[in-house]
Write a protein that holds these residues in place. Structure first.
Motif, PDB file in Angstrom:
ATOM      1  N   LEU A  56       0.829  -1.205   0.000  1.00  0.00           N
ATOM      2  CA  LEU A  56       0.000   0.000   0.000  1.00  0.00           C
ATOM      3  C   LEU A  56       0.865   1.257   0.000  1.00  0.00           C
ATOM      4  CD1 LEU A  56      -2.976  -0.513   2.513  1.00  0.00           C
ATOM      5  CD2 LEU A  56      -3.126  -0.122   0.063  1.00  0.00           C
ATOM      6  N   LYS A  57       0.421   2.255  -0.764  1.00  0.00           N
ATOM      7  CA  LYS A  57       1.105   3.546  -0.774  1.00  0.00           C
ATOM      8  C   LYS A  57       0.268   4.630  -0.083  1.00  0.00           C
ATOM      9  CE  LYS A  57       3.861   2.770  -4.948  1.00  0.00           C
ATOM     10  NZ  LYS A  57       4.220   3.280  -6.299  1.00  0.00           N
ATOM     11  N   HIS A  58      -1.058   4.452  -0.098  1.00  0.00           N
ATOM     12  CA  HIS A  58      -1.951   5.438   0.512  1.00  0.00           C
ATOM     13  C   HIS A  58      -3.004   4.714   1.344  1.00  0.00           C
ATOM     14  CE1 HIS A  58      -0.201   8.345  -2.295  1.00  0.00           C
ATOM     15  NE2 HIS A  58      -0.374   7.426  -3.225  1.00  0.00           N
ATOM     16  N   LEU A  59      -3.108   5.071   2.615  1.00  0.00           N
ATOM     17  CA  LEU A  59      -4.092   4.450   3.509  1.00  0.00           C
ATOM     18  C   LEU A  59      -4.883   5.553   4.210  1.00  0.00           C
ATOM     19  CD1 LEU A  59      -5.337   2.015   4.924  1.00  0.00           C
ATOM     20  CD2 LEU A  59      -3.463   2.104   6.588  1.00  0.00           C
ATOM     21  N   GLU A  60      -6.197   5.488   4.058  1.00  0.00           N
ATOM     22  CA  GLU A  60      -7.099   6.450   4.691  1.00  0.00           C
ATOM     23  C   GLU A  60      -8.060   5.682   5.595  1.00  0.00           C
ATOM     24  OE1 GLU A  60      -8.866   9.090   1.805  1.00  0.00           O
ATOM     25  OE2 GLU A  60      -7.227   8.712   0.393  1.00  0.00           O
ATOM     26  N   LYS A  91      -3.856   8.933   6.338  1.00  0.00           N
ATOM     27  CA  LYS A  91      -4.879   9.891   6.753  1.00  0.00           C
ATOM     28  C   LYS A  91      -5.839   9.193   7.709  1.00  0.00           C
ATOM     29  CE  LYS A  91      -4.656  12.694   2.544  1.00  0.00           C
ATOM     30  NZ  LYS A  91      -5.407  13.327   1.454  1.00  0.00           N
ATOM     31  N   LEU A  92      -5.873   9.689   8.925  1.00  0.00           N
ATOM     32  CA  LEU A  92      -6.709   9.115   9.967  1.00  0.00           C
ATOM     33  C   LEU A  92      -7.850  10.081  10.231  1.00  0.00           C
ATOM     34  CD1 LEU A  92      -3.780   7.984  12.287  1.00  0.00           C
ATOM     35  CD2 LEU A  92      -4.806   6.759  10.362  1.00  0.00           C
ATOM     36  N   GLY A  93      -9.038   9.738   9.739  1.00  0.00           N
ATOM     37  CA  GLY A  93     -10.166  10.664   9.767  1.00  0.00           C
ATOM     38  C   GLY A  93     -10.780  10.816  11.130  1.00  0.00           C
ATOM     39  N   TYR A  94     -12.021  11.321  11.160  1.00  0.00           N
ATOM     40  CA  TYR A  94     -12.671  11.648  12.424  1.00  0.00           C
ATOM     41  C   TYR A  94     -12.908  10.391  13.240  1.00  0.00           C
ATOM     42  CZ  TYR A  94     -17.067   9.887  10.483  1.00  0.00           C
ATOM     43  OH  TYR A  94     -18.041   9.093   9.960  1.00  0.00           O
ATOM     44  N   ALA A 139       9.174   6.320  12.967  1.00  0.00           N
ATOM     45  CA  ALA A 139      10.039   5.193  12.620  1.00  0.00           C
ATOM     46  C   ALA A 139       9.827   4.725  11.184  1.00  0.00           C
ATOM     47  CB  ALA A 139       9.801   4.028  13.584  1.00  0.00           C
ATOM     48  N   HIS A 140       8.744   5.187  10.566  1.00  0.00           N
ATOM     49  CA  HIS A 140       8.462   4.788   9.179  1.00  0.00           C
ATOM     50  C   HIS A 140       9.329   5.609   8.233  1.00  0.00           C
ATOM     51  CE1 HIS A 140       6.305   3.699   5.553  1.00  0.00           C
ATOM     52  NE2 HIS A 140       5.583   2.837   6.255  1.00  0.00           N
ATOM     53  N   LYS A 141      10.072   4.941   7.373  1.00  0.00           N
ATOM     54  CA  LYS A 141      11.076   5.614   6.548  1.00  0.00           C
ATOM     55  C   LYS A 141      10.491   6.396   5.375  1.00  0.00           C
ATOM     56  CE  LYS A 141      14.761   2.283   7.598  1.00  0.00           C
ATOM     57  NZ  LYS A 141      15.741   1.319   7.035  1.00  0.00           N
ATOM     58  N   HIS A 142       9.360   5.942   4.814  1.00  0.00           N
ATOM     59  CA  HIS A 142       8.902   6.530   3.555  1.00  0.00           C
ATOM     60  C   HIS A 142       7.647   7.381   3.694  1.00  0.00           C
ATOM     61  CE1 HIS A 142      11.863   4.085   1.496  1.00  0.00           C
ATOM     62  NE2 HIS A 142      11.381   3.000   2.076  1.00  0.00           N
ATOM     63  N   LEU A 143       7.075   7.497   4.875  1.00  0.00           N
ATOM     64  CA  LEU A 143       5.849   8.263   5.059  1.00  0.00           C
ATOM     65  C   LEU A 143       6.096   9.744   4.778  1.00  0.00           C
ATOM     66  CD1 LEU A 143       2.927   7.673   5.903  1.00  0.00           C
ATOM     67  CD2 LEU A 143       3.545   8.302   8.238  1.00  0.00           C
ATOM     68  N   ARG A 144       5.251  10.340   3.941  1.00  0.00           N
ATOM     69  CA  ARG A 144       5.433  11.733   3.543  1.00  0.00           C
ATOM     70  C   ARG A 144       4.273  12.643   3.961  1.00  0.00           C
ATOM     71  NH1 ARG A 144       9.619  10.202   3.530  1.00  0.00           N
ATOM     72  NH2 ARG A 144      11.200  10.017   1.894  1.00  0.00           N
ATOM     73  N   THR A 145       3.066  12.092   4.097  1.00  0.00           N
ATOM     74  CA  THR A 145       1.894  12.900   4.429  1.00  0.00           C
ATOM     75  C   THR A 145       1.139  12.258   5.578  1.00  0.00           C
ATOM     76  OG1 THR A 145       1.673  13.658   2.146  1.00  0.00           O
ATOM     77  CG2 THR A 145      -0.242  13.925   3.557  1.00  0.00           C
ATOM     78  N   LEU A 146       0.759  13.066   6.555  1.00  0.00           N
ATOM     79  CA  LEU A 146       0.049  12.556   7.731  1.00  0.00           C
ATOM     80  C   LEU A 146      -1.087  13.494   8.103  1.00  0.00           C
ATOM     81  CD1 LEU A 146      -0.231  10.716  10.269  1.00  0.00           C
ATOM     82  CD2 LEU A 146       1.395  12.252  11.401  1.00  0.00           C
TER      83      LEU A 146
END
Length: 603
Positions: free
Chosen positions: A488-492, A528-531, A552-559
């Protein structure tokens, strides 16, 4: 200094993208424009031709409106610059092709009218893309001039929220449409290059500032010419978008549009509109209404456009047979389908049998509201899907649904709202028996449904190569996601009900990372962790979740996440978080939760 310093790789100011952005930010009032172009050969020879192909210039008759707008200029000044002998801004050699005419009275009579006409005669032939926004047309003949005579090379036209007035002198009768339609002659002016047409008739209360000296009559909530006269001049349309048509008669207006297309084919040329591949009528009504009726759907079916992209809002009373016949007509060409259901009545139903046995082999993108499609059994008819979204298309998925109140009857009651159970309604046994696997499906969005670990495992067998996933998750569902979709590259996740033990894969009496956890998603770039469906401090990102999970995650760019008080008050942890992800915004998510901070962070 070595020569490598002057290479595009090492010097960002020699990068084409940077140069385009830089020059697009230079206002016409800047006296440094000629000097900036002297920096180097790239800036002199390449900058203007590149960014002026796509950069819009904003033209207005109101000085105050364009004063603080990039590429904004009064129409008189633009004509003067264009005709100046030294051509300081190189407007003749490298002309703008994309124009946004905004907040302007487009009347060509009188002294002011002659000045406006000078602009259109000078720049109109150079226009490839034209957007007319929040303008006033007081005469039909002026409207025709702009669309048909003064802009002969248009490729894209957007009529947006303008006001149309008619003089009582009966201007429409002069060369009017009644005689035009009766004669059924070929159009006098044909815009053969125009391939994209977008019309939005949403009313605006803002009148152009240069219109204060004129007296206008009743506002017309429809175009000042008929659909036939408009469309007969654009035979090669490839993209058509109609939104916010007349307030009370939007569907009648839409029906007239398709009727005019049929009549044009009969009376003028059967090949008219044969290139129309993209149609968007999902927002044809200004307010939530009944949606496209059966008769309009049948009319659209008769036209047999070679549609590749279609967006529409169906009437809740649409018959299954009508929808099926429509899909059969376009099954061989339809690649992207966005469909929603209009405001439902008590008798309305969804389409559990969608797509009614029709094979949609060309379909790669499907976006539908959860009220329309209630299960995943249709996947056996869409083997080449790449993107699937089953949720409320109008929802802001990163904020909680609005609670019911007397002033907002359409808002969602959080206590009574139950999302559609797509997974529970799906016959996975049948899909497994036929060996259904969708290897091309990389994006799946499923709204408010909270998935268990077992349900995620069932989905993973159907769609093993997901790169983008959105659903509600608890601990077991999150752990299964980390186990079965490691690429996975994007998880919402919304609703978000994953605690610290879920994020870190901890178990009672065991160390972190003992169970599947966030770090197993090695390619993840967006989280992205919603309401919070049930507001609780247990589901806020804790200090350990940040330190041993996020950071600790090496590649995460957006939170995007909700942080606990222990994180926001710990200077060291919060500083590391802001250093890794520069802070974009910070606001309270729930007023009733003290010390809860919602952050959108981008590296």
């Amino acid at each position: 200094m070595t020569s490598s310093v002057f290479s595009e790789e090492s010097n960002p100011f020699l990068n084409h993208v940077v140069v385009e952005r830089l020059f697009s930010m230079i206002p016409f009032s800047s006296g440094d424009f000629p000097n900036l172009r002297l920096v180097c050969k790239l800036w002199w020879k390449v900058s203007l031709p590149i960014w002026r192909k796509t950069a819009p210039v904003f033209i207005s008759g109101a000085d105050d409106f364009i004063r603080n707008k990039l590429n904004g200029i009064h129409y008189k000044k633009y004509v003067d610059l264009f005709k100046s002998e030294n051509d300081t801004f190189q407007l003749r050699r490298y002309p703008f092709c994309k124009f946004v005419v905004i907040n302007w009275n487009l009347q060509f009579s009188g002294w002011m009218g002659s000045e406006r006409l000078k602009f259109w005669k000078t720049l109109g032939p150079l226009m490839r893309e034209l957007a007319i926004e929040s303008c006033i047309f007081s005469r039909v003949k002026d409207f025709r001039k702009v669309l048909f005579r003064l802009t002969p090379n248009l490729e894209s036209l957007f009529l947006n929220r303008s006001v149309y007035h008619c003089y009582s002198s009966g201007d429409e009768s002069e060369n009017g449409m009644n005689s035009y339609e009766k004669k059924q002659i070929k159009p006098k002016y044909v815009q053969k290059n125009l391939t994209k047409l977008e019309i939005c008739l949403e009313d605006t209360n803002n009148s152009p500032e240069d219109a204060s000296d004129y007296e206008f009559f009743d506002c017309v909530e429809r175009l000042p010419i008929t659909w036939k006269e408009l469309l007969i001049s654009f035979p090669n349309i490839e993209t058509l978008k109609l939104s916010h048509l007349s307030d009370l008669e939007a569907l009648e207006d839409l029906g007239e549009c398709f009727e005019a297309m049929e009549l044009t084919r009969v009376c003028v040329d059967p090949l008219y509109f044969s290139s129309l591949t993209e149609l968007n009528i999902i927002d044809v009504e200004r307010t939530e209404g009944s949606g496209v009726r059966d008769d309009i759907l049948i009319s659209l079916q008769r036209l047999k456009f070679p549609l590749k992209k279609l967006s529409l809002n169906l009437c809740p009373e649409t018959k299954e047979e009508t929808f099926k016949n429509f899909l059969e007509t376009h099954a061989n060409t339809l690649e992207e389908l966005t469909v929603s259901l209009g405001k439902q009545s008590q008798q309305s139903t969804s389409f559990p049998n969608f797509p009614f046995g029709v094979e949609l082999a060309a379909l790669t993108v499907l976006e539908a509201t959860e009220e329309l499609i209630s299960n995943l059994n249709f996947l056996k008819h869409t083997p080449n899907l790449k993107t699937l979204s089953l949720r409320n298309l109008a929802d802001d998925v990163y904020s909680p649904p609005k609670e019911v109140d007397e002033g907002n009857p359409d808002a969602v009651n959080l206590e009574n709202y139950v999302p559609i159970d797509f997974i529970g309604n799906t016959n996975f046994k049948e899909l497994d028996n036929i060996g259904l696997v969708l290897p091309s499906l990389e994006k799946f969005m499923m709204g408010e449904k909270i998935c268990s670990g077992t349900e995620i495992e069932l989905l993973s067998k159907l769609m093993p190569n997901l790169k983008h996933f959105q659903a509600g998750l608890e601990n077991d569902g999150f752990r299964m996601v980390c186990k079965v979709w490691k690429r996975l590259k994007h998880l919402e996740i919304h609703p978000f009900q994953v605690d610290e033990m879920g994020i870190l894969g901890a178990a009672i009496g065991e160390r972190c990372y003992y169970l599947p956890n966030l770090l197993d998603l090695t390619d993840l770039k967006t989280l992205k962790l919603g309401y919070l469906k049930t507001p609780c401090s247990k589901f806020l990102l804790s200090k350990p979740s940040i330190m041993y999970g996020i950071l600790a995650h090496k590649h995460l760019r957006t939170l995007s996440a909700c942080l606990s008080h222990s994180v926001t008050t710990d200077d060291e942890v919060f500083t590391q978080l802001k250093t890794r992800f520069p802070l974009r915004c910070c606001n309270r998510l729930y007023k009733e939760i003290v010390n809860v901070t919602s952050l959108h962070l981008v590296a």
